[in-house]
Design an enzyme around this catalytic site. Structure first.
Site, PDB file in Angstrom:
ATOM      1  N   TYR A 157      62.228 -66.363  -1.057  1.00 30.15           N
ATOM      2  CA  TYR A 157      61.012 -66.782  -0.342  1.00 30.15           C
ATOM      3  C   TYR A 157      60.357 -65.565   0.311  1.00 30.15           C
ATOM      4  CZ  TYR A 157      58.023 -68.781   3.275  1.00 30.15           C
ATOM      5  OH  TYR A 157      56.953 -69.076   4.073  1.00 30.15           O
ATOM      6  N   LYS A 161      56.587 -63.778  -0.225  1.00 29.08           N
ATOM      7  CA  LYS A 161      55.641 -63.540   0.868  1.00 29.08           C
ATOM      8  C   LYS A 161      55.358 -62.045   1.028  1.00 29.08           C
ATOM      9  CE  LYS A 161      54.686 -67.715   2.097  1.00 29.08           C
ATOM     10  NZ  LYS A 161      53.304 -68.214   2.061  1.00 29.08           N
TER      11      LYS A 161
HETATM   12  N1  LIG Z   1      56.522 -73.692   8.443  1.00 24.66           N
HETATM   13  C1  LIG Z   1      56.985 -72.452   8.596  1.00 24.66           C
HETATM   14  O1  LIG Z   1      57.971 -72.205   9.287  1.00 24.66           O
HETATM   15  C2  LIG Z   1      56.258 -71.312   7.923  1.00 24.66           C
HETATM   16  C3  LIG Z   1      56.516 -70.009   8.369  1.00 24.66           C
HETATM   17  C4  LIG Z   1      55.842 -68.953   7.786  1.00 24.66           C
HETATM   18  C5  LIG Z   1      54.916 -69.187   6.778  1.00 24.66           C
HETATM   19  N2  LIG Z   1      54.691 -70.472   6.346  1.00 24.66           N
HETATM   20  C6  LIG Z   1      53.696 -70.669   5.289  1.00 24.66           C
HETATM   21  O2  LIG Z   1      52.630 -71.451   5.794  1.00 24.66           O
HETATM   22  C7  LIG Z   1      51.966 -72.076   4.694  1.00 24.66           C
HETATM   23  C8  LIG Z   1      51.714 -73.534   5.039  1.00 24.66           C
HETATM   24  O3  LIG Z   1      52.958 -74.164   5.215  1.00 24.66           O
HETATM   25  P1  LIG Z   1      53.152 -75.328   6.286  1.00 24.66           P
HETATM   26  O4  LIG Z   1      54.217 -74.900   7.220  1.00 24.66           O
HETATM   27  O5  LIG Z   1      51.851 -75.766   6.792  1.00 24.66           O
HETATM   28  O6  LIG Z   1      53.834 -76.434   5.333  1.00 24.66           O
HETATM   29  P2  LIG Z   1      53.369 -77.890   4.885  1.00 24.66           P
HETATM   30  O7  LIG Z   1      54.414 -78.326   3.916  1.00 24.66           O
HETATM   31  O8  LIG Z   1      53.112 -78.747   6.084  1.00 24.66           O
HETATM   32  O9  LIG Z   1      51.979 -77.662   4.146  1.00 24.66           O
HETATM   33  C9  LIG Z   1      51.919 -77.102   2.853  1.00 24.66           C
HETATM   34  C10 LIG Z   1      50.846 -77.816   2.055  1.00 24.66           C
HETATM   35  O10 LIG Z   1      50.773 -77.180   0.774  1.00 24.66           O
HETATM   36  C11 LIG Z   1      50.708 -78.175  -0.225  1.00 24.66           C
HETATM   37  N3  LIG Z   1      51.223 -77.650  -1.482  1.00 24.66           N
HETATM   38  C12 LIG Z   1      52.518 -77.414  -1.816  1.00 24.66           C
HETATM   39  N4  LIG Z   1      52.572 -76.973  -3.088  1.00 24.66           N
HETATM   40  C13 LIG Z   1      51.309 -76.932  -3.545  1.00 24.66           C
HETATM   41  C14 LIG Z   1      50.719 -76.580  -4.786  1.00 24.66           C
HETATM   42  N5  LIG Z   1      51.462 -76.181  -5.839  1.00 24.66           N
HETATM   43  N6  LIG Z   1      49.365 -76.636  -4.906  1.00 24.66           N
HETATM   44  C15 LIG Z   1      48.604 -77.060  -3.864  1.00 24.66           C
HETATM   45  N7  LIG Z   1      49.104 -77.427  -2.693  1.00 24.66           N
HETATM   46  C16 LIG Z   1      50.440 -77.357  -2.529  1.00 24.66           C
HETATM   47  C17 LIG Z   1      51.537 -79.329   0.320  1.00 24.66           C
HETATM   48  O11 LIG Z   1      51.199 -80.556  -0.321  1.00 24.66           O
HETATM   49  C18 LIG Z   1      51.160 -79.298   1.797  1.00 24.66           C
HETATM   50  O12 LIG Z   1      50.017 -80.082   2.050  1.00 24.66           O
HETATM   51  C19 LIG Z   1      52.848 -71.850   3.469  1.00 24.66           C
HETATM   52  O13 LIG Z   1      52.318 -70.808   2.682  1.00 24.66           O
HETATM   53  C20 LIG Z   1      54.180 -71.405   4.077  1.00 24.66           C
HETATM   54  O14 LIG Z   1      54.907 -70.593   3.204  1.00 24.66           O
HETATM   55  C21 LIG Z   1      55.333 -71.533   6.905  1.00 24.66           C
END
Ligand SMILES: NC(=O)c1ccc[n+]([C@@H]2O[C@H](COP(=O)([O-])OP(=O)(O)OC[C@H]3O[C@@H](n4cnc5c(N)ncnc54)[C@H](O)[C@@H]3O)[C@@H](O)[C@H]2O)c1
Length: 259
Positions: A157, A161
């Protein structure tokens, strides 16, 4: 009205960071294309925006499918006349590939890479094509992660990133002469999104307090990160307030990478 009449595509806008940004950007006058693979989640984001008096439209978009990413950009043009901001935010947890590196399957590696890096690649590609076709520059915001800046524990992961962070910087340089800015937010741990669902049967439900305490304890400031924190950072990078800022990886992490 910091984004008045700006047209913004946000991938993964059906939940978490994407939904919070869609709501916040719409509050500031942007018109939003809510792009997500989950149609009912995207429709709910549109409903919330419209209920607050904003303007949004939902499109089905799997960011691993080039035609669907291209169609999301085209939806902005067809519905609102242009594209001003592309926010490549969709991403999935490293847990799909397993917690231990040497047990990661090739399929898990491919899934993570295709969604987390491939989706950003495709979003940047089609946004830049549109920006150049319409003229006048444009803005890209990507969602990276602190896991792409330091060793965090979910190695594959983190590598996806790291690739997002690097494409952000590389494109910022390549596209600067075209007045296209490319920046990224790099969130810390956000336990309230659907990213690592503690109860997969109940998305959008609040995790137990002990889980929230654990997540909060990871940050030096003792607070977990929220999607709304990310929305404030992304709003700045999406707006003209950051017009001379490009190639920046902005941690939203309570000091995690500063240690
Ligand atoms: N939650 C954490 O701790 C965290 C930390 C650092 C970075 N992130 C990043 O933040 C971003 C958003 O994540 P989040 O925490 O809001 O999670 P989340 O799961 O709440 O939201 C992610 C969204 O992306 C959509 N999605 C997943 N696969 C997809 C695809 N192939 N095509 C289109 N849409 C797709 C999902 O349906 C969901 O609506 C991501 O890139 C994640 O890697 C999250």
């Amino acid at each position: 009205m910091r984004l008045l009449d700006k047209v913004v595509v946000i991938t993964g806008a059906g939940s978490g960071v994407g939904r919070a940004c869609a709501l916040r950007f719409a509050q500031e006058g942007a018109r939003i294309v809510v792009a997500d693979v989950k149609d009912d989640w995207a429709a709910e984001t549109v409903r919330l925006i419209e209920a607050a008096g904003g303007s949004a439209t939902a499109v089905h978009c799997d960011v691993t499918v080039e035609a669907e990413v291209e169609a999301a950009v085209q939806a902005a043009v067809d519905t609102y006349g242009r594209l001003d901001v592309m926010f490549n935010n969709a991403g999935i947890t490293g847990m799909v590939a397993g917690p231990v590196f040497e047990e990661t399957t090739l399929e898990g590696w491919q899934t993570l890479t295709t969604v987390n890096f491939g989706g950003v690649f495709l979003g940047c590609k089609h946004a830049i094509r549109q920006f150049k076709a319409q003229g006048g520059g444009g803005t890209i915001v990507n969602t990276g992660s602190i896991a792409g800046m330091v060793g965090f524990g979910s190695v594959v992961y983190g590598a996806t990133k790291g690739a997002v962070n690097q494409i952000t910087k590389g494109l910022a340089v390549e596209c600067a002469p075209h007045d296209i800015r490319v920046n990224a937010i790099c969130p810390g741990t956000m336990p309230l999104t659907n990213f690592i669902m503690v109860d997969p049967a109940n998305p959008f439900s609040k995790p137990p307090d002990d889980y929230l305490d654990m997540a909060a304890g990871l940050q030096p400031n003792g607070r977990y990160v929220t999607a709304e924190d990310c929305a404030e950072a992304a709003l700045f990078l999406a707006s003209d307030e950051s017009r001379n800022i490009t190639g920046v990886l902005l941690p939203v992490d309570g000091g995690y990478v500063a240690r």
